[in-house]
Design a protein around this motif. Structure first.
Motif, PDB file in Angstrom:
ATOM      1  N   PRO A   1     -10.459  -2.523  -0.063  1.00 31.18           N
ATOM      2  CA  PRO A   1     -10.753  -3.354  -0.446  1.00 31.18           C
ATOM      3  C   PRO A   1     -10.071  -4.283   0.739  1.00 31.18           C
ATOM      4  CG  PRO A   1      -9.230  -3.492  -1.864  1.00 31.18           C
ATOM      5  CD  PRO A   1      -9.529  -1.670  -1.282  1.00 31.18           C
ATOM      6  N   LEU A   2      -9.992  -5.198   1.050  1.00 26.88           N
ATOM      7  CA  LEU A   2      -9.086  -6.440   2.071  1.00 26.88           C
ATOM      8  C   LEU A   2      -8.141  -7.345   1.376  1.00 26.88           C
ATOM      9  CD1 LEU A   2     -11.808  -8.034   4.506  1.00 26.88           C
ATOM     10  CD2 LEU A   2     -10.392  -6.160   4.764  1.00 26.88           C
ATOM     11  N   GLY A   3      -7.350  -7.331   1.665  1.00 27.21           N
ATOM     12  CA  GLY A   3      -6.184  -7.833   0.637  1.00 27.21           C
ATOM     13  C   GLY A   3      -6.160  -9.476   0.952  1.00 27.21           C
ATOM     14  N   SER A   4      -5.113 -10.562   0.372  1.00 22.64           N
ATOM     15  CA  SER A   4      -5.361 -11.580   0.791  1.00 22.64           C
ATOM     16  C   SER A   4      -5.047 -12.464   1.467  1.00 22.64           C
ATOM     17  CB  SER A   4      -4.488 -12.786  -0.539  1.00 22.64           C
ATOM     18  OG  SER A   4      -3.265 -12.267   0.205  1.00 22.64           O
ATOM     19  N   ASP A   5      -4.154 -11.231   2.702  1.00 27.31           N
ATOM     20  CA  ASP A   5      -4.259 -11.850   4.130  1.00 27.31           C
ATOM     21  C   ASP A   5      -5.426 -11.568   4.590  1.00 27.31           C
ATOM     22  OD1 ASP A   5      -4.008  -8.717   4.489  1.00 27.31           O
ATOM     23  OD2 ASP A   5      -2.090  -8.836   5.714  1.00 27.31           O
ATOM     24  N   GLY A   6      -6.358 -10.790   4.714  1.00 21.21           N
ATOM     25  CA  GLY A   6      -7.243 -10.258   5.523  1.00 21.21           C
ATOM     26  C   GLY A   6      -7.571  -9.186   5.994  1.00 21.21           C
ATOM     27  N   ASP A   7      -6.134  -8.354   6.217  1.00 22.45           N
ATOM     28  CA  ASP A   7      -6.558  -7.316   6.081  1.00 22.45           C
ATOM     29  C   ASP A   7      -6.606  -6.022   4.886  1.00 22.45           C
ATOM     30  OD1 ASP A   7      -5.801  -4.855   7.995  1.00 22.45           O
ATOM     31  OD2 ASP A   7      -4.513  -6.017   9.043  1.00 22.45           O
ATOM     32  N   PHE A   8      -6.954  -4.633   5.323  1.00 21.60           N
ATOM     33  CA  PHE A   8      -7.073  -4.167   4.576  1.00 21.60           C
ATOM     34  C   PHE A   8      -5.667  -3.764   3.888  1.00 21.60           C
ATOM     35  CE2 PHE A   8      -9.595  -1.485   7.546  1.00 21.60           C
ATOM     36  CZ  PHE A   8     -10.532  -1.881   7.410  1.00 21.60           C
ATOM     37  N   ASN A   9      -5.974  -3.707   2.105  1.00 21.38           N
ATOM     38  CA  ASN A   9      -5.106  -3.975   1.421  1.00 21.38           C
ATOM     39  C   ASN A   9      -4.299  -2.520   1.663  1.00 21.38           C
ATOM     40  OD1 ASN A   9      -4.018  -1.821  -1.397  1.00 21.38           O
ATOM     41  ND2 ASN A   9      -5.221  -4.362  -1.442  1.00 21.38           N
ATOM     42  N   ALA A  10      -3.239  -2.489   1.915  1.00 22.00           N
ATOM     43  CA  ALA A  10      -1.709  -1.557   2.018  1.00 22.00           C
ATOM     44  C   ALA A  10      -1.826  -0.441   1.092  1.00 22.00           C
ATOM     45  CB  ALA A  10      -0.464  -2.472   2.316  1.00 22.00           C
ATOM     46  N   PRO A  11      -1.048  -0.790   0.062  1.00 20.82           N
ATOM     47  CA  PRO A  11      -1.501   0.567  -0.271  1.00 20.82           C
ATOM     48  C   PRO A  11      -2.664   0.898  -0.470  1.00 20.82           C
ATOM     49  CG  PRO A  11      -0.126  -1.417  -1.589  1.00 20.82           C
ATOM     50  CD  PRO A  11      -1.007  -1.818  -0.797  1.00 20.82           C
ATOM     51  N   LYS A  12      -3.749   1.052  -1.415  1.00 17.85           N
ATOM     52  CA  LYS A  12      -5.280   1.543  -0.763  1.00 17.85           C
ATOM     53  C   LYS A  12      -4.991   2.418   0.559  1.00 17.85           C
ATOM     54  CE  LYS A  12      -7.490  -0.181  -4.759  1.00 17.85           C
ATOM     55  NZ  LYS A  12      -8.276  -0.800  -5.533  1.00 17.85           N
ATOM     56  N   MET A  13      -4.866   1.707   1.834  1.00 20.70           N
ATOM     57  CA  MET A  13      -5.309   1.794   2.643  1.00 20.70           C
ATOM     58  C   MET A  13      -4.075   3.039   2.776  1.00 20.70           C
ATOM     59  SD  MET A  13      -4.604  -0.001   6.697  1.00 20.70           S
ATOM     60  CE  MET A  13      -2.059   0.458   6.513  1.00 20.70           C
ATOM     61  N   ARG A  14      -2.988   3.033   2.464  1.00 20.43           N
ATOM     62  CA  ARG A  14      -2.083   3.343   3.033  1.00 20.43           C
ATOM     63  C   ARG A  14      -2.596   5.073   2.348  1.00 20.43           C
ATOM     64  NH1 ARG A  14       2.063  -0.032   2.862  1.00 20.43           N
ATOM     65  NH2 ARG A  14       2.002  -0.036   0.398  1.00 20.43           N
ATOM     66  N   ALA A  15      -2.945   4.743   1.496  1.00 12.78           N
ATOM     67  CA  ALA A  15      -3.519   6.292   0.463  1.00 12.78           C
ATOM     68  C   ALA A  15      -4.736   6.887   0.835  1.00 12.78           C
ATOM     69  CB  ALA A  15      -3.427   6.187  -0.938  1.00 12.78           C
ATOM     70  N   ALA A  16      -5.402   6.051   1.479  1.00 15.81           N
ATOM     71  CA  ALA A  16      -6.793   6.775   2.698  1.00 15.81           C
ATOM     72  C   ALA A  16      -5.730   7.762   3.517  1.00 15.81           C
ATOM     73  CB  ALA A  16      -7.339   5.507   2.552  1.00 15.81           C
ATOM     74  N   HIS A  17      -5.337   6.897   4.531  1.00 14.23           N
ATOM     75  CA  HIS A  17      -4.571   7.834   5.029  1.00 14.23           C
ATOM     76  C   HIS A  17      -4.222   8.993   5.397  1.00 14.23           C
ATOM     77  CE1 HIS A  17      -5.637   3.403   7.789  1.00 14.23           C
ATOM     78  NE2 HIS A  17      -4.730   4.656   8.452  1.00 14.23           N
ATOM     79  N   LYS A  18      -2.870   8.864   3.898  1.00  9.72           N
ATOM     80  CA  LYS A  18      -2.364  10.376   3.711  1.00  9.72           C
ATOM     81  C   LYS A  18      -3.914  11.010   3.068  1.00  9.72           C
ATOM     82  CE  LYS A  18       1.830   7.845   1.826  1.00  9.72           C
ATOM     83  NZ  LYS A  18       2.731   7.535   1.404  1.00  9.72           N
ATOM     84  N   ARG A  19      -4.128  10.654   2.684  1.00 12.44           N
ATOM     85  CA  ARG A  19      -5.738  11.885   2.233  1.00 12.44           C
ATOM     86  C   ARG A  19      -6.023  12.420   3.682  1.00 12.44           C
ATOM     87  NH1 ARG A  19      -6.911   8.028  -1.752  1.00 12.44           N
ATOM     88  NH2 ARG A  19      -8.132   6.696  -0.501  1.00 12.44           N
TER      89      ARG A  19
END
Length: 545
Positions: free
Chosen positions: A213-231
């Protein structure tokens, strides 16, 4: 001496000030020379001025630009930063232009807002300048910095007056600016050689961010984005793609977190490629020394985490690798632009998109050199389709993106065979690609005869005939609009195949299915086509217009 487009932008800025707009936001593409432009303006300021940036690297670049203009200035930053900047000035110009008593200043925003505001210098400043001014909102530290100067007019500079959170930079919205001064477009600067041409490659990736999902700053939610990248297998892919597409080129990699950046740099080194990683956690001295090595050409690859998407100017950088997915158009453009500075022997830059950023933004915003309708207003949270969209697909042969309305890849000539020819949805509405059976089926839906129920009286028959005539009238008008649409493109020597595809992509329906629409839908489509033609200066005339 400024280039013609920088001089033109400067004149627009002065015109806005003369018109009573105290704070002006100037827009110029990444690599267009924003720092040089505002340094020239600062050099013409008769009283005190203050240029503000939010990173030591940017403070240093501004200070060196001031030195190139012969502007003596104070630096408001940590002592170590000041010493390093003095060294940079001497290396670049042969002189030290830092003067603690000078009326002009270059300041780090965090150091500036901690200064004692009772200092009379703050009231003497007649001009403040904010670099990367899309950060500036009325209620944040950048806005607070501007408010330190009660008697000053303001100048913000940015390549993208666009925030991922949708907040507006105007005083009437969330910011402090009163007017926009728009400079030359990126496409103009590329055309005249002030920016480099580019090629994009978008190799296949197993990165899946569909559930991020998007975070409050309009960019991708950082923790979930990192998790997706690591997979994903992104870390190893980056090194292999560099070896395949950009070996030997000085490259900047944008990574998604510190751990990944370190691992990528390690894998580059293991492959015999000189590489280092930097982030906000890297000690300042180490960061500055590493950047110096890169500028000197002693490093091939610099992997960073959110450091060099803003204001990092190294003309020798010929390749950017995007290894961090973003929903921020500003961040995407800034990263893209790092490789576009021209340099001797550089014919074009290479952009390696490992995370789908190019396709993600193409549908709604186009490429970074697609002209944008910038504004100081807030952006609607759910915006409709943008006229700036440039629908792309990736060539399965050469992995370069090309426009969806082209039948073949414009880079390598590969022809992607359609999975089916049974309907327009399989061939982007291209009637020349559809099977005869599919064409016959669509043709049978056009201009159906009026079905009058058995035993219907004259009133019912009259009603049905009236509805049929209304549909025919709507279709006559629609078909005229379609003919003008086709004529516009044929005048540009575009083949029918491309015209069919453009129509389908733009309006979401193929030409034959459009001729089978009912009255209401035909009138709606007719109005859309005519509005689009009108934007191109084409007014339909003649019978039925």
């Amino acid at each position: 001496m400024l280039r013609w487009y920088q001089e033109s932008l400067k004149n627009k800025i002065y015109a806005e000030w003369a018109a009573g707009k105290p704070n002006v936001l100037a827009v110029l593409p990444t690599g267009g020379g924003k720092t040089r432009t505002f340094a020239n303006i600062a050099g013409e300021e008769k009283g005190a001025s203050c240029a503000i940036a939010h990173r030591n690297e940017l403070v240093g670049q501004i200070s060196v630009a001031y030195a190139a203009e012969g502007i003596r200035h104070r630096i408001i930053a940590p002592t170590k930063t000041v010493k390093n900047i003095v060294r940079m000035q001497i290396e670049e110009t042969g002189r030290n232009y830092v003067d603690p008593s000078a009326p002009a200043a270059v300041a780090g925003v965090d150091t500036l807002i901690r200064r004692e505001v009772k200092n009379p210098w703050f009231s003497q400043v007649g001009l403040w300048i904010q670099d990367e001014a899309d950060h500036v909102l009325a209620d944040n530290k950048w806005g607070k910095a501007a408010n330190l100067f009660p008697n000053a007019r303001g100048l913000g500079v940015t390549a993208t007056p666009d925030r991922a959170d949708g907040k507006g930079l105007g005083r009437h919205a969330d910011g402090i600016f009163d007017a926009l001064a728009i400079g030359a477009q990126m496409s103009e600067l590329r055309g005249e050689g002030f920016l480099s041409d580019y090629r994009i490659v978008a190799p296949p990736s197993d990165l899946d961010i569909s559930e991020v999902p998007l975070g409050s700053d309009g960019d991708f939610n950082a923790p979930k984005m990192r998790a997706a990248h690591k997979r994903s297998h992104l870390v190893g892919d980056v090194v292999e793609h560099y070896k395949k597409y950009a070996i030997g080129l000085q490259t900047i990699v944008f990574a998604y977190d510190v751990e990944a950046a370190k691992e990528m740099a390690g894998r580059f080194r293991a492959a015999g490629i000189k590489a280092e990683s930097l982030s906000g956690e890297t000690p300042t001295a180490t960061r500055e020394a590493t950047v110096r090595l890169y500028r000197q050409g002693k490093l091939d690859v610099l992997v960073n985490v959110d450091l060099f998407d803003e204001g990092f100017d190294v003309p020798a950088c010929s390749c950017v690798i995007m290894a961090r997915a973003t929903a921020s158009f500003k961040k995407y453009c800034q990263q893209f632009g790092r490789a576009l500075r021209p340099a001797p022997g550089k014919t074009h830059a290479i952009i390696i998109d490992c995370v789908g950023n190019v396709i993600r933004f193409a549908e709604t915003r186009g490429l970074p050199d697609t002209p944008q309708a910038w504004t100081l207003d807030r952006r609607a949270k759910k915006s409709s389709a943008s006229p700036n969209g440039l629908p792309l697909r990736i060539c399965p042969s050469c992995t370069q993106p090309f426009e969806r309305w082209l039948k073949e890849c414009k880079w390598c000539g590969h022809y992607p065979e359609p999975a089916s020819r049974a309907g327009p949805e399989f061939v982007e509405g291209d009637l020349t690609e559809m099977s005869p059976e599919a064409i016959a089926r669509l043709r049978g839906l056009i201009d159906p005869s009026v079905a009058v129920p058995y035993g219907a009286d004259a009133k019912i028959k009259g009603y049905l005939m009236k509805k049929s005539r209304e549909r025919q009238d709507a279709q006559t008008s629609l078909r005229q609009a379609v003919a003008w649409y086709a004529g516009k493109h044929r005048a540009l020597s575009r083949p029918d195949s491309e015209i069919y595809r453009r129509f389908y992509i733009e309006y979401g329906i193929d030409v034959m299915s459009a001729q089978a629409l009912n009255r209401a839908d035909a009138e709606t489509l007719d109005a859309r086509i005519r509005a689009g033609l009108l934007c191109d200066g084409i007014v339909i005339t003649g019978e039925g217009a």
